[in-house]
Design a protein around this motif. Sequence first.
Motif, PDB file in Angstrom:
ATOM      1  N   ILE A 133       0.845  -1.183   0.000  1.00 27.90           N
ATOM      2  CA  ILE A 133       0.000   0.000   0.000  1.00 27.90           C
ATOM      3  C   ILE A 133       0.882   1.235   0.000  1.00 27.90           C
ATOM      4  CG2 ILE A 133      -0.231   0.065   2.533  1.00 27.90           C
ATOM      5  CD1 ILE A 133      -3.176   1.000   2.028  1.00 27.90           C
ATOM      6  N   GLU A 134       0.525   2.188  -0.834  1.00 29.11           N
ATOM      7  CA  GLU A 134       1.233   3.459  -0.861  1.00 29.11           C
ATOM      8  C   GLU A 134       0.621   4.353   0.219  1.00 29.11           C
ATOM      9  OE1 GLU A 134       1.059   4.935  -4.882  1.00 29.11           O
ATOM     10  OE2 GLU A 134       1.566   2.962  -5.674  1.00 29.11           O
ATOM     11  N   THR A 151      -3.272   0.397  -3.599  1.00 25.26           N
ATOM     12  CA  THR A 151      -2.895  -0.942  -3.155  1.00 25.26           C
ATOM     13  C   THR A 151      -2.402  -1.799  -4.311  1.00 25.26           C
ATOM     14  OG1 THR A 151      -5.179  -1.718  -3.381  1.00 25.26           O
ATOM     15  CG2 THR A 151      -4.500  -0.902  -1.210  1.00 25.26           C
ATOM     16  N   HIS A 152      -1.614  -2.793  -3.957  1.00 26.35           N
ATOM     17  CA  HIS A 152      -1.032  -3.714  -4.935  1.00 26.35           C
ATOM     18  C   HIS A 152      -1.116  -5.115  -4.346  1.00 26.35           C
ATOM     19  CE1 HIS A 152       0.986  -0.182  -6.854  1.00 26.35           C
ATOM     20  NE2 HIS A 152       0.964   0.265  -5.618  1.00 26.35           N
ATOM     21  N   CYS A 174       6.369   0.564  -4.297  1.00 27.74           N
ATOM     22  CA  CYS A 174       5.819  -0.768  -4.076  1.00 27.74           C
ATOM     23  C   CYS A 174       6.357  -1.731  -5.127  1.00 27.74           C
ATOM     24  CB  CYS A 174       4.297  -0.725  -4.113  1.00 27.74           C
ATOM     25  SG  CYS A 174       3.551  -0.001  -2.634  1.00 27.74           S
ATOM     26  N   ARG A 175       7.228  -2.589  -4.688  1.00 30.26           N
ATOM     27  CA  ARG A 175       7.808  -3.628  -5.526  1.00 30.26           C
ATOM     28  C   ARG A 175       7.592  -4.962  -4.839  1.00 30.26           C
ATOM     29  NH1 ARG A 175       8.211   0.193  -8.836  1.00 30.26           N
ATOM     30  NH2 ARG A 175      10.138   1.308  -9.251  1.00 30.26           N
ATOM     31  N   PHE A 176       7.411  -6.023  -5.620  1.00 28.94           N
ATOM     32  CA  PHE A 176       7.210  -7.351  -5.034  1.00 28.94           C
ATOM     33  C   PHE A 176       8.532  -8.091  -4.828  1.00 28.94           C
ATOM     34  CE2 PHE A 176       2.700  -7.773  -4.637  1.00 28.94           C
ATOM     35  CZ  PHE A 176       2.198  -6.838  -5.519  1.00 28.94           C
ATOM     36  N   ASN A 177       9.623  -7.509  -5.302  1.00 29.36           N
ATOM     37  CA  ASN A 177      10.935  -8.123  -5.127  1.00 29.36           C
ATOM     38  C   ASN A 177      11.491  -7.745  -3.756  1.00 29.36           C
ATOM     39  OD1 ASN A 177      13.635  -8.898  -5.189  1.00 29.36           O
ATOM     40  ND2 ASN A 177      13.873  -8.342  -7.340  1.00 29.36           N
ATOM     41  N   PRO A 178      11.761  -8.706  -2.891  1.00 32.10           N
ATOM     42  CA  PRO A 178      12.248  -8.369  -1.544  1.00 32.10           C
ATOM     43  C   PRO A 178      13.573  -7.640  -1.554  1.00 32.10           C
ATOM     44  CG  PRO A 178      12.453 -10.722  -1.963  1.00 32.10           C
ATOM     45  CD  PRO A 178      11.645 -10.154  -3.082  1.00 32.10           C
TER      46      PRO A 178
END
Length: 122
Positions: free
Chosen positions: A51-52, A58-59, A102-106
Amino acid sequence: QVQLVESGGGSVQPGGSLKLSCVASGYTDSSNCMMWFRQTPGKEREGLAGIERRGGRTHYSSSVKGRFTISQDSAANKVYLQMNSLRPEDTAMYYCAAGPYCRFNPRSYTLWGQGTQVTVSN
């Protein structure tokens, strides 16, 4: 330096629900995005939802979209992850992370909480 603290994990039966919380000690542009990840032993952290904080966009990853909902309480610097219809495969350590985008890469995040364990079983 913003610090993150997760809570709300526990044990639940399949089909049950849990709500995780992550409180941030402050806000900076470098912590505008709050993301939830999870990790099981031997696997890389999986990005679930973000979430931004400014704007609230949201993503979601496809693996949890429709079952998990991310939300925030901006005044309290808190982010939540409502998890419904939990499955045994949702068992993992859940972490929140903060970053500018917001990125899904840790690997995109350097700021992490300590994690909270979620166990889904009979």
